[in-house]
Enzyme design. Structure first.
Site, PDB file in Angstrom:
ATOM      1  N   ARG A 164     -93.651  20.421  32.780  1.00  0.00           N
ATOM      2  CA  ARG A 164     -93.900  21.263  34.669  1.00  0.00           C
ATOM      3  C   ARG A 164     -94.513  21.340  35.461  1.00  0.00           C
ATOM      4  O   ARG A 164     -94.280  20.811  36.425  1.00  0.00           O
ATOM      5  CB  ARG A 164     -92.876  22.353  33.879  1.00  0.00           C
ATOM      6  N   ASP A 193     -89.517  16.349  29.682  1.00  0.00           N
ATOM      7  CA  ASP A 193     -88.443  17.182  30.261  1.00  0.00           C
ATOM      8  C   ASP A 193     -88.186  16.278  30.917  1.00  0.00           C
ATOM      9  O   ASP A 193     -88.816  14.955  32.047  1.00  0.00           O
ATOM     10  CB  ASP A 193     -89.081  18.541  30.677  1.00  0.00           C
ATOM     11  N   HIS A 264     -82.152  17.023  28.991  1.00  0.00           N
ATOM     12  CA  HIS A 264     -83.722  17.182  30.232  1.00  0.00           C
ATOM     13  C   HIS A 264     -84.411  15.803  30.123  1.00  0.00           C
ATOM     14  O   HIS A 264     -85.393  16.047  29.789  1.00  0.00           O
ATOM     15  CB  HIS A 264     -84.212  18.214  28.955  1.00  0.00           C
ATOM     16  N   ASP A 342     -81.866  21.826  23.223  1.00  0.00           N
ATOM     17  CA  ASP A 342     -81.457  22.793  24.306  1.00  0.00           C
ATOM     18  C   ASP A 342     -80.470  21.926  25.764  1.00  0.00           C
ATOM     19  O   ASP A 342     -81.027  21.129  26.132  1.00  0.00           O
ATOM     20  CB  ASP A 342     -81.837  23.336  24.549  1.00  0.00           C
ATOM     21  N   GLU A 343     -79.682  22.699  26.126  1.00  0.00           N
ATOM     22  CA  GLU A 343     -79.192  22.557  27.398  1.00  0.00           C
ATOM     23  C   GLU A 343     -79.094  21.132  27.966  1.00  0.00           C
ATOM     24  O   GLU A 343     -79.202  20.367  28.765  1.00  0.00           O
ATOM     25  CB  GLU A 343     -80.545  23.133  28.247  1.00  0.00           C
ATOM     26  N   TRP A 409     -84.096  30.968  19.808  1.00  0.00           N
ATOM     27  CA  TRP A 409     -84.771  30.414  21.241  1.00  0.00           C
ATOM     28  C   TRP A 409     -83.276  31.311  21.875  1.00  0.00           C
ATOM     29  O   TRP A 409     -84.061  32.602  22.679  1.00  0.00           O
ATOM     30  CB  TRP A 409     -84.593  29.884  22.360  1.00  0.00           C
ATOM     31  N   TYR A 435     -91.258  34.758  24.578  1.00  0.00           N
ATOM     32  CA  TYR A 435     -91.750  33.799  26.394  1.00  0.00           C
ATOM     33  C   TYR A 435     -92.301  34.322  26.659  1.00  0.00           C
ATOM     34  O   TYR A 435     -92.733  34.515  27.946  1.00  0.00           O
ATOM     35  CB  TYR A 435     -89.861  33.815  26.404  1.00  0.00           C
ATOM     36  N   ASP A 437     -93.768  32.636  29.180  1.00  0.00           N
ATOM     37  CA  ASP A 437     -94.072  32.354  31.078  1.00  0.00           C
ATOM     38  C   ASP A 437     -93.646  34.022  31.380  1.00  0.00           C
ATOM     39  O   ASP A 437     -93.307  33.504  32.876  1.00  0.00           O
ATOM     40  CB  ASP A 437     -93.326  30.999  30.734  1.00  0.00           C
ATOM     41  N   GLU A 487     -93.169  26.061  34.770  1.00  0.00           N
ATOM     42  CA  GLU A 487     -92.552  26.067  36.008  1.00  0.00           C
ATOM     43  C   GLU A 487     -93.412  26.982  36.823  1.00  0.00           C
ATOM     44  O   GLU A 487     -93.944  26.602  37.946  1.00  0.00           O
ATOM     45  CB  GLU A 487     -91.064  26.834  35.557  1.00  0.00           C
TER      46      GLU A 487
HETATM   47  C1  ACM Z   1     -85.206  26.923  26.329  1.00  0.00           C
HETATM   48  O1  ACM Z   1     -86.084  27.826  26.527  1.00  0.00           O
HETATM   49  N1  ACM Z   1     -84.698  25.933  27.194  1.00  0.00           N
HETATM   50  C2  ACM Z   1     -85.495  25.642  24.338  1.00  0.00           C
END
Ligand code: ACM
Length: 636
Positions: A164, A193, A264, A342-343, A409, A435, A437, A487
């Site tokens: 990011r 990513d 991603h 993920d995602e 996570w 986390y 962030d 980010e």
């Molecule tokens: C994540 O925070 N998408 C692993």
């Protein structure tokens, strides 16, 4: 000053007992067992440094370099000691009986004996360095003590997202230095990513010529209040990545690379559109963002989120990914390769005739099983290379790959489910403070972050072993990790601000036995000196707010406010007239008494200023004696 308000300087002097009187000798993470004995070792110019260990020459040099900075002189290095010669001795005798990464330290009036091998000896030296107070008249006085220490978890990790935003090599090294000092042994490097591909792959040069650059980013929180059209770019050459692997290994840190799949993947797809289910489709850009309607073709994403365009599970993609992973394993000797997982939205796979036909052919009942098929093919390839995969907890969906380790996570559930299936687990739940962030306080001074509140105390309170697991299942919890997504972290300075002091709390929950956890001792006795050290080393730490200050409203008419400075050598300034505190406000030097008349309220605002001038956020406490309109403000 408002004359209805009286302030008295109390007679109590605020205590600031730091490392010297501390039962943990100032060490972070707290050692397993520590027993004080009578007497002191007095380190002076006559002290010699003796390395009798098998592999400790470099570790001895490290200790001597530290002593130069602390004492102003180096110790003479010898192989043997004379009777009554004051010596610091590094030895491996007896180290075989210690747990992995374990060590002992014995300090008497004539010797400091550091016992361990490899990482254990290295950690003995980290602890020894942390135990040393400042010199007085060219002498450093270290209390006699016996320490026996080893880690609770063998995986003590932190993840850095360099996609990011890109973080240069000197920053990565400085970060790794701090990880080593706190016995964190794994650096998870999130290298690919949607917003950038950051590792040179020789076979596919467009991954970095195209995939490592985006045109800009949004301003402020998603969807953004505008955009800045400054390119965000950067990647590590293979030589640089190897340099980091070696730098970390010299400090007993394993670097685990992460190559994200199947989601991603926008940066890779921008470079090689044939990796998409729909190569001719434009990259989706949310119409909420400033980029709406401006993009054609495949793009490296310029904003944050989860995107539908993921890898198509074709043979071409698998050959591509396997070739990449072959280069990755040649750079990174780690047992584990992180494959993301993920995602990964299933929208494109649902729409794609190719994917639907493949599912039918392979007997896969839904797209989750297709994801599992994808991960298992990749796992098989890496297992053949002697490596194991780690994936985010979505890899549970559709069935776990046979040898996969799960990184939990989205809360602890994924970790619990994986341990119940006898799979190894790394706990990193965002909901438990891991986390980093997220924001560190509720002060309006906090910088823009992704949201959520994760002060270091929240990490400290977390126990990575879920209570619902049986004794047998608990063995699968291999460790804990904090994640720094970037980010909203554009610079190394902000990265350090997000990471410290939270990584110190992480270190303690990853290393120390649960019974040794003590937030008060951590915060008040040990952290202040560690923060002063980081401050002096120009690590841009988040300066904590005053110890003892309430961020909730207090009620009454007669208050004694008793605060402690959270960083050694720092100062607390406060105001009571609503102004923003600075060096021009009152200097806090002792508990203060504040009288608030009936029906009124006052607001105490504080700021902590570190020796370097680094500042905390301002914190305010409402002192309310039945004022009528305090509720809305109190919610602030
Ligand atoms: C994540 O925070 N998408 C692993």
């Amino acid at each position: 000053m408002n004359k209805a308000l009286s302030i008295f300087i109390g007679v109590l002097i605020s205590t600031s007992a730091f490392a010297q009187g501390d039962s943990n000798m100032g060490i972070i993470p707290a050692p397993v067992a520590i027993t004080r004995a009578n007497g002191n070792f007095i380190l002076d110019k006559t002290t010699v440094l003796v390395n009798q260990s098998i592999d400790g020459a470099k570790i001895a040099d490290l200790l001597n370099a530290f002593i130069v900075t602390k004492a102003g002189f180096a110790l003479r290095e010898t192989k043997v000691t004379q009777a009554n010669q004051k010596a610091i001795i590094l030895t491996s005798v007896g180290a075989d009986k210690l747990p992995a990464e374990g060590y002992t330290i014995k300090v008497t009036s004539t010797q400091i004996i550091l016992t361990g091998k490899g990482a254990g000896l290295f950690y003995a030296v980290q602890s020894a360095m942390q135990m040393m107070p400042d010199k007085v008249a060219d002498k450093i006085t270290i209390p006699a003590v016996d320490i026996k220490d080893y880690p609770r978890f063998n995986y003590r990790g932190t993840m850095l997202d360099v996609c990011r935003h890109f973080f240069p090599i000197p920053f990565i090294k400085k970060y790794i230095d701090q990880l080593a000092y706190y016995k964190i042994n794994t650096f998870h490097w999130h290298l690919t990513d949607d917003q950038g591909w950051r590792l040179e792959i020789k076979k596919y040069p467009k991954l970095t010529t195209v995939g490592s650059t985006r045109n800009g980013s949004i301003i402020g929180n998603y969807p953004g209040s505008g955009n800045y059209l400054t390119e965000v770019k950067g990647f590590y050459t293979q030589e640089e990545a190897k340099e980091i692997v070696k730098y970390a290994a010299d400090r007993y840190i394993t670097v685990i690379p992460e190559i994200e799949l199947p989601g991603h993947a926008s940066a890779a797809i921008a470079a090689y559109p044939e990796l998409s289910c729909f190569p001719a489709r434009d990259t989706f850009v949310s119409d909420k963002t400033p980029w709406a309607g401006t993009k054609k073709g495949k793009q490296v994403q310029q904003t944050w989120g989860v995107f539908d365009d993921i890898f198509v599970p074709s043979d071409n993609t698998f050959i591509f990914l396997e070739n990449i992973l072959d280069e990755v394993v040649a750079i990174f000797p780690s047992k584990y390769i992180h494959i993301g997982g993920d995602e990964a939205p299933k929208t494109y796979w649902k729409e794609s005739p190719f994917c639907q036909a493949l599912m039918k052919e392979k007997g896969l009942k839904d797209e989750h099983e297709l994801q599992s098929y994808f991960i298992q093919r990749i796992e098989k390839h890496l297992n053949e290379k002697g490596r194991s995969i780690i994936g985010w907890d979505e890899i549970l969906e559709g069935g776990l790959a046979p040898n996969a380790t799960v990184m939990s996570w989205r809360g602890e559930e994924g970790g619990i489910a994986a341990a119940q299936q006898n799979h190894d687990v790394i706990m990193t739940p965002g909901s438990m403070g891991l986390y980093i962030d997220q924001r560190q306080s509720m002060s309006p001074d906090e910088p823009v972050t992704i949201g959520g509140l994760a002060p270091y105390q929240k990490i400290y309170a977390y126990d990575p072993i879920p209570k619902v697991l049986t004794a047998d299942q608990r063995k699968y919890v291999k460790g804990v990790q904090a994640n720094l997504w970037t980010e909203y972290v554009k610079t190394p300075e902000k990265g350090e601000n997000q990471a410290f002091p939270r990584l110190l709390a992480l270190a303690e929950i990853a290393w120390s036995p649960v019974e040794r956890k003590n937030l008060k001792n951590f915060t008040e006795e040990r952290l202040p000196n560690h923060l002063a050290r980081l401050d002096k080393m120009n690590v841009n730490l988040w300066v904590p707010t005053p110890i003892g200050q309430s961020d909730k409203p207090l009620t009454g008419g007669d208050f004694t406010i008793d605060l402690k400075v959270p960083i050694s050598g720092g100062k607390i300034y406060y105001s009571l007239d609503g102004s923003r505190p600075s060096e021009n406000a009152f200097l806090y030097s002792a508990p203060i008494k504040v009288i608030v008349p009936q029906g009124e309220k006052r607001v105490m605002k504080t700021i902590v200023i570190a020796p370097s001038g680094r500042r905390s956020v301002t914190t305010e406490t409402i002192l309310n004696n039945g004022a009528p309109d305090t509720k809305p403000e109190a919610k602030k």
